[in-house]
Design a protein around this motif. Structure first.
Motif, PDB file in Angstrom:
ATOM      1  N   GLN A 184       0.820  -1.206   0.000  1.00 58.50           N
ATOM      2  CA  GLN A 184       0.000   0.000   0.000  1.00 58.50           C
ATOM      3  C   GLN A 184       0.856   1.258   0.000  1.00 58.50           C
ATOM      4  N   TYR A 185       1.961   1.195   0.739  1.00 59.90           N
ATOM      5  CA  TYR A 185       2.878   2.327   0.795  1.00 59.90           C
ATOM      6  C   TYR A 185       4.212   1.922   0.184  1.00 59.90           C
ATOM      7  N   LEU A 186       5.124   2.872   0.113  1.00 55.50           N
ATOM      8  CA  LEU A 186       6.341   2.663  -0.660  1.00 55.50           C
ATOM      9  C   LEU A 186       7.238   1.562  -0.103  1.00 55.50           C
ATOM     10  N   ALA A 187       7.291   1.420   1.225  1.00 54.39           N
ATOM     11  CA  ALA A 187       8.189   0.418   1.812  1.00 54.39           C
ATOM     12  C   ALA A 187       7.424  -0.605   2.648  1.00 54.39           C
ATOM     13  N   GLY A 188       6.177  -0.847   2.290  1.00 53.87           N
ATOM     14  CA  GLY A 188       5.392  -1.834   3.027  1.00 53.87           C
ATOM     15  C   GLY A 188       3.965  -1.386   3.241  1.00 53.87           C
ATOM     16  N   GLU A 189       3.291  -2.006   4.196  1.00 48.15           N
ATOM     17  CA  GLU A 189       1.894  -1.687   4.460  1.00 48.15           C
ATOM     18  C   GLU A 189       1.726  -0.512   5.412  1.00 48.15           C
ATOM     19  N   ASP A 190       2.828  -0.054   5.981  1.00 45.23           N
ATOM     20  CA  ASP A 190       2.764   1.077   6.904  1.00 45.23           C
ATOM     21  C   ASP A 190       3.416   2.314   6.294  1.00 45.23           C
ATOM     22  N   PHE A 191       2.846   3.468   6.582  1.00 45.00           N
ATOM     23  CA  PHE A 191       3.416   4.740   6.144  1.00 45.00           C
ATOM     24  C   PHE A 191       4.792   4.914   6.791  1.00 45.00           C
ATOM     25  N   SER A 192       5.766   5.369   6.014  1.00 38.28           N
ATOM     26  CA  SER A 192       7.131   5.509   6.529  1.00 38.28           C
ATOM     27  C   SER A 192       7.769   6.792   6.019  1.00 38.28           C
ATOM     28  N   MET A 193       9.005   7.006   6.430  1.00 40.54           N
ATOM     29  CA  MET A 193       9.745   8.185   5.992  1.00 40.54           C
ATOM     30  C   MET A 193      10.063   8.129   4.493  1.00 40.54           C
ATOM     31  N   ALA A 194       9.972   6.957   3.895  1.00 39.39           N
ATOM     32  CA  ALA A 194      10.123   6.863   2.438  1.00 39.39           C
ATOM     33  C   ALA A 194       8.965   7.590   1.758  1.00 39.39           C
ATOM     34  N   ASP A 195       7.768   7.452   2.313  1.00 35.58           N
ATOM     35  CA  ASP A 195       6.598   8.146   1.766  1.00 35.58           C
ATOM     36  C   ASP A 195       6.714   9.654   1.976  1.00 35.58           C
ATOM     37  N   VAL A 196       7.278  10.039   3.120  1.00 34.90           N
ATOM     38  CA  VAL A 196       7.523  11.454   3.399  1.00 34.90           C
ATOM     39  C   VAL A 196       8.405  12.067   2.317  1.00 34.90           C
ATOM     40  N   MET A 197       9.369  11.314   1.814  1.00 39.13           N
ATOM     41  CA  MET A 197      10.261  11.792   0.765  1.00 39.13           C
ATOM     42  C   MET A 197       9.573  11.852  -0.595  1.00 39.13           C
ATOM     43  N   LEU A 198       8.641  10.922  -0.840  1.00 39.63           N
ATOM     44  CA  LEU A 198       8.007  10.823  -2.158  1.00 39.63           C
ATOM     45  C   LEU A 198       6.870  11.811  -2.348  1.00 39.63           C
ATOM     46  N   ILE A 199       6.089  12.042  -1.322  1.00 37.31           N
ATOM     47  CA  ILE A 199       4.891  12.883  -1.458  1.00 37.31           C
ATOM     48  C   ILE A 199       5.195  14.258  -2.064  1.00 37.31           C
ATOM     49  N   PRO A 200       6.229  14.983  -1.604  1.00 32.53           N
ATOM     50  CA  PRO A 200       6.505  16.290  -2.210  1.00 32.53           C
ATOM     51  C   PRO A 200       6.867  16.212  -3.696  1.00 32.53           C
ATOM     52  N   VAL A 201       7.473  15.114  -4.126  1.00 39.85           N
ATOM     53  CA  VAL A 201       7.799  14.953  -5.547  1.00 39.85           C
ATOM     54  C   VAL A 201       6.500  14.900  -6.362  1.00 39.85           C
ATOM     55  N   LEU A 202       5.538  14.123  -5.886  1.00 44.85           N
ATOM     56  CA  LEU A 202       4.250  14.029  -6.577  1.00 44.85           C
ATOM     57  C   LEU A 202       3.515  15.364  -6.526  1.00 44.85           C
ATOM     58  N   ALA A 203       3.595  16.040  -5.388  1.00 40.54           N
ATOM     59  CA  ALA A 203       2.934  17.341  -5.248  1.00 40.54           C
ATOM     60  C   ALA A 203       3.521  18.361  -6.224  1.00 40.54           C
ATOM     61  N   ARG A 204       4.835  18.283  -6.448  1.00 41.62           N
ATOM     62  CA  ARG A 204       5.474  19.194  -7.395  1.00 41.62           C
ATOM     63  C   ARG A 204       4.966  18.950  -8.817  1.00 41.62           C
ATOM     64  N   LEU A 205       4.777  17.693  -9.182  1.00 44.40           N
ATOM     65  CA  LEU A 205       4.262  17.369 -10.516  1.00 44.40           C
ATOM     66  C   LEU A 205       2.844  17.898 -10.696  1.00 44.40           C
ATOM     67  N   VAL A 206       2.046  17.805  -9.639  1.00 44.30           N
ATOM     68  CA  VAL A 206       0.680  18.335  -9.694  1.00 44.30           C
ATOM     69  C   VAL A 206       0.711  19.854  -9.824  1.00 44.30           C
ATOM     70  N   LEU A 207       1.577  20.505  -9.073  1.00 39.53           N
ATOM     71  CA  LEU A 207       1.689  21.960  -9.119  1.00 39.53           C
ATOM     72  C   LEU A 207       2.066  22.442 -10.516  1.00 39.53           C
ATOM     73  N   LEU A 208       2.874  21.655 -11.214  1.00 36.38           N
ATOM     74  CA  LEU A 208       3.323  22.021 -12.567  1.00 36.38           C
ATOM     75  C   LEU A 208       2.335  21.575 -13.642  1.00 36.38           C
ATOM     76  N   ASP A 209       1.143  21.119 -13.213  1.00 37.48           N
ATOM     77  CA  ASP A 209       0.099  20.647 -14.144  1.00 37.48           C
ATOM     78  C   ASP A 209       0.573  19.467 -14.998  1.00 37.48           C
ATOM     79  N   LEU A 210       1.332  18.572 -14.363  1.00 37.86           N
ATOM     80  CA  LEU A 210       1.853  17.392 -15.064  1.00 37.86           C
ATOM     81  C   LEU A 210       1.289  16.101 -14.470  1.00 37.86           C
ATOM     82  N   LYS A 211       0.174  16.221 -13.778  1.00 38.09           N
ATOM     83  CA  LYS A 211      -0.417  15.069 -13.103  1.00 38.09           C
ATOM     84  C   LYS A 211      -0.795  13.954 -14.070  1.00 38.09           C
ATOM     85  N   ASP A 212      -1.414  14.309 -15.184  1.00 35.32           N
ATOM     86  CA  ASP A 212      -1.852  13.282 -16.144  1.00 35.32           C
ATOM     87  C   ASP A 212      -0.671  12.526 -16.729  1.00 35.32           C
TER      88      ASP A 212
END
Length: 267
Positions: A184-212
């Motif tokens: 479910q999450y990047l390093a297993g079934e539990d939310f971790s600091m790996a997800d903390v690192m990934l979320i802003p990358v995805l948010a940046r893509l959305v901000l740049l209108d590159l979500k699709d």
């Protein structure tokens, strides 16, 4: 404990997400890099690279994003008595390092219209020259930042640099997509600091209108993105600044500041 950061800074978002997830109290100081506030002498003396974020706990100052997050894990462990807080596993740390290897600077700047990018870049260079005159003892460090600004503009004209940066991102996202087939999450079934690192990358893509192009085209990441946006930490750190109409408020406020300062020649 103090954190010097800004909502625009992707690395700042990573650290702030970690702070919220760990429930650690801190004093927040906004340092806007677009308006050149990271070049003010008070901040520059603390961190001559001018980069965000900076975490300070007493005399202990940390600049490296992953080191800050690991330090926060130790603080959380001590605060809990070491019973309920676990440190990131090797798999989590490996993902953290892998995500951090991708540099978002060239990708972000290459998707900003040239007229705005050139205007801000010119403003920042003038800020650096003004600070250099004000603080002769920091002239060498300011000169390095000025050279870095010129080098950045040159690299943005290099198609190979931009293509390599984009391909690096694609490889990373493809690897994430494959990983999310099994958990479910990047390093297993539990939310971790790996997800903390990934979320802003995805948010940046959305901000740049590159979500699709980068998120919706990968079903597992698209599902993951919906999931992580529900977390209170996301809503506080990223959502309140960039979801919906809020991103226009955040960006317009900064743009007006730069325009007014430029017209008044106040750097």
């Amino acid at each position: 404990m103090q954190l010097y950061h800004h909502p625009y800074s992707l690395d700042s978002q990573k650290v702030r997400l970690a702070l919220e997830e760990k429930g650690i109290d801190y004093t927040s100081y906004h340092i806007n890099p677009v308006t050149g506030k990271n070049m003010d002498s008070s901040f520059f003396r603390m961190n001559p690279s001018g980069k965000l974020p900076v975490f300070k706990n007493g005399a202990h100052i940390i600049f490296n994003t992953i080191e800050i997050i690991q330090y926060l894990e130790r603080i959380a462990a001590v605060s809990s008595g070491g019973d309920s807080i676990s440190f990131s596993s090797r798999e989590v740390v490996a993902w953290m390092q892998k995500i951090q290897e991708w540099n978002p600077k060239f990708f972000t700047l290459s998707h900003i219209p040239d007229k705005y990018r050139f205007y801000v870049s010119k403003f920042i260079r003038r800020v650096l020259i003004a600070r250099m005159a004000e603080c002769p003892d920091l002239a060498g460090a300011y000169h390095n930042k000025l050279r870095e600004a010129h080098e950045t503009e040159d690299k943005l004209k290099n198609k190979n640099v931009l293509q390599g940066n984009r391909e690096h991102l694609i490889r990373l996202l493809d690897e994430v997509e494959t990983q999310l087939n099994d958990s479910q999450y990047l390093a297993g079934e539990d939310f971790s600091m790996a997800d903390v690192m990934l979320i802003p990358v995805l948010a940046r893509l959305v901000l740049l209108d590159l979500k699709d192009e980068y998120i919706n085209s990968r079903p597992n990441i698209a599902e993951y993105w919906v999931l992580v946006q529900q977390r209170p930490s996301y809503k506080k750190v990223i959502g309140r600044h960039f979801d919906g109409w809020r991103r226009y408020k955040t960006l317009v406020k900064t743009w007006c500041f730069v325009r007014i300062r430029s017209m008044l020649r106040r750097y």
